[in-house]
Design an enzyme around this catalytic site. Structure first.
Site, PDB file in Angstrom:
ATOM      1  CG  HIS A 153      -1.700   1.225   1.447  1.00 32.69           C
ATOM      2  ND1 HIS A 153      -3.018   1.355   1.049  1.00 32.69           N
ATOM      3  CD2 HIS A 153      -1.367   2.412   2.048  1.00 32.69           C
ATOM      4  CE1 HIS A 153      -3.455   2.559   1.372  1.00 32.69           C
ATOM      5  NE2 HIS A 153      -2.477   3.209   1.987  1.00 32.69           N
ATOM      6  CD  GLU A 154       1.889   3.476   3.663  1.00 29.45           C
ATOM      7  OE1 GLU A 154       2.125   4.559   3.080  1.00 29.45           O
ATOM      8  OE2 GLU A 154       0.875   3.294   4.364  1.00 29.45           O
ATOM      9  CG  HIS A 184       0.252   6.141  -0.545  1.00 28.13           C
ATOM     10  ND1 HIS A 184      -0.830   6.829  -1.059  1.00 28.13           N
ATOM     11  CD2 HIS A 184      -0.167   5.594   0.640  1.00 28.13           C
ATOM     12  CE1 HIS A 184      -1.858   6.710  -0.229  1.00 28.13           C
ATOM     13  NE2 HIS A 184      -1.487   5.961   0.794  1.00 28.13           N
ATOM     14  CD  GLU A 226      -4.887   6.356   2.245  1.00 28.42           C
ATOM     15  OE1 GLU A 226      -4.759   5.141   2.532  1.00 28.42           O
ATOM     16  OE2 GLU A 226      -3.924   7.127   2.162  1.00 28.42           O
TER      17      GLU A 226
END
EC number: 3.4.24.-
Length: 301
Positions: free
Chosen positions: A144-145, A148, A223
Site C-alpha cells: 500500500h505504501e 503511494h 487511499e
C-alpha cells in the site's frame, strides 16, 4: 478524535495565515496596488506553491526527526532483512527506485510513505505493526505504501495544496478589497487600511477551511487507489486481511501531522468531521476491494 482534527486544521491554518501576513507586508513594501490583480496573483502563487513545495522537499527529514526512526541500511536481524527485501521487491515491481526503509517505535499499527519524488522516498512501519501483523498482512501494508510512492501521491498532494493556497491568498485579498470598499463607501482614501487586513485575515481562515475540505477529499480518494495498488503488488486477500486487522485494532494515530495523511489508516467521524479526515472508513475500503474482486470474477467468467 475531534481535538486531534481541530489541532491538525489549526496548524495548517496558522501556517497559511502566517504566510498571508508576510504576503500582505510584502504587498505593501513593494507597493502592489490593491487593484493590480495580475501581480497579486503572481505573489500569491509564489507563496502558495513555495510553502507546499518546501514542505515536500523536507518531508523525509521531518519524518525521520519527528518519529526517531531507525533506518535499515544493513539489516541487523532476519525481521529487518525480510522488511528490506520485501520493499525492494515491491519497488522493482512498481518501477520505482528503492525507497529508504525505516522502523519507528509506536504502539499503534501503522505505516507511512513520504518523500519529494517517486525515486527519492521513504517507507516506514511502526513496531506495533510488526508485532501485531503476520508477514502476509505486513506485506500488504508495505505494498500500500509503495503504491503511494509509485502513484506520485506526495507530489500530487503538494501541487494540489499549492494551487489551493494560491487561490486562498488571492481570493481573500480580492474579496477583501470588495468588502472593504463597500464598508468604506468607496470614498477617496478609503480601503487598504487596518480594516482591509482584518477582513483578509478572516477570509483566509474561511477559504482555508474550504480548501482543507478539497484536500482531504482527494486524500480519501487516493487511499482507495493505494489499496488497489497494494492488492496488485501483494494480493487482494492479503490487502483485505490487513485492513480487517486494522479495523479490529486501530487506535488514535501518533504520526506527526506532516505525514499522517500518508499512513495506512486514519479515523473518520460522522457528519462534518468526515469532511476533514484524510482516510475513508476502513469498512468502505474493504468493501471496495471486495467489489473489485467480484467485478474481476465476472469479467473472467
Amino acid at each position: 478524535m475531534f481535538k486531534r482534527i481541530a489541532l491538525f486544521l489549526a496548524t495548517n491554518l496558522a501556517v497559511m495565515v502566517l504566510l498571508g501576513i508576510v504576503l500582505s507586508v510584502l504587498q505593501g513594501v513593494f507597493g502592489v496596488s490593491l487593484g493590480n490583480n495580475g501581480l497579486l496573483l503572481v505573489m500569491a502563487a509564489v507563496f502558495g506553491f513555495g510553502g507546499s513545495l518546501f514542505s515536500l522537499a523536507i518531508s523525509k527529514w521531518v519524518a525521520k526527526r519527528t518519529t526517531g526512526m531507525h533506518l535499515i541500511e544493513q539489516p541487523r536481524n532476519e525481521g529487518e532483512a525480510w522488511l528490506y527485501n520485501t520493499v525492494k521487491r515491491q519497488a522493482e515491481a512498481a518501477g520505482i527506485r528503492m525507497p529508504e526503509v525505516g522502523i519507528y517505535d509506536a504502539p499503534e499499527i501503522n505505516a507511512f510513505a513520504t518523500g519529494p519524488s517517486r525515486n527519492n522516498s521513504l517507507v516506514a512501519v511502526s513496531t506495533g505493526l510488526l508485532r501485531a501483523m503476520d508477514r502476509d498482512e505486513a506485506e500488504a501494508v508495505l505494498a500500500h505504501e509503495v503504491s503511494h510512492v509509485a502513484n506520485g501521491d506526495m507530489v500530487t498532494m503538494a501541487l494540489i495544496q499549492g494551487v489551493l493556497n494560491t487561490f486562498v491568498f488571492y481570493l481573500a485579498r480580492v474579496v477583501g478589497r470588495i468588502v472593504d470598499g463597500f464598508i468604506s463607501g468607496n470614498r477617496e482614501g478609503g480601503g487598504g487600511g487596518l480594516a482591509y487586513y482584518a477582513i483578509v485575515f478572516a477570509l483566509e481562515i474561511v477559504f482555508g477551511l474550504l480548501a482543507s475540505v478539497i484536500t482531504m477529499w482527494f486524500s480519501r480518494w487516493r487511499e482507495f487507489r493505494a489499496d488497489a495498488g497494494g492488492a496488485h503488488l501483494a494480493g487482494r486477500e492479503k490487502m483485505i486481511s490487513a485492513l480487517e486487522k486494522l479495523a479490529r485494532t486501530y487506535g488514535q494515530s501518533t504520526l506527526p501531522s506532516q505525514v499522517r495523511a500518508f499512513g495506512i489508516s486514519g479515523s473518520v467521524g460522522p457528519g462534518l468531521k468526515r469532511l476533514f479526515m484524510s482516510h475513508p472508513p476502513l469498512a468502505e475500503r474493504i468493501q471496495a476491494l471486495r467489489d473489485a474482486s467480484a467485478s474481476a470474477g465476472v469479467v473472467r467468467g
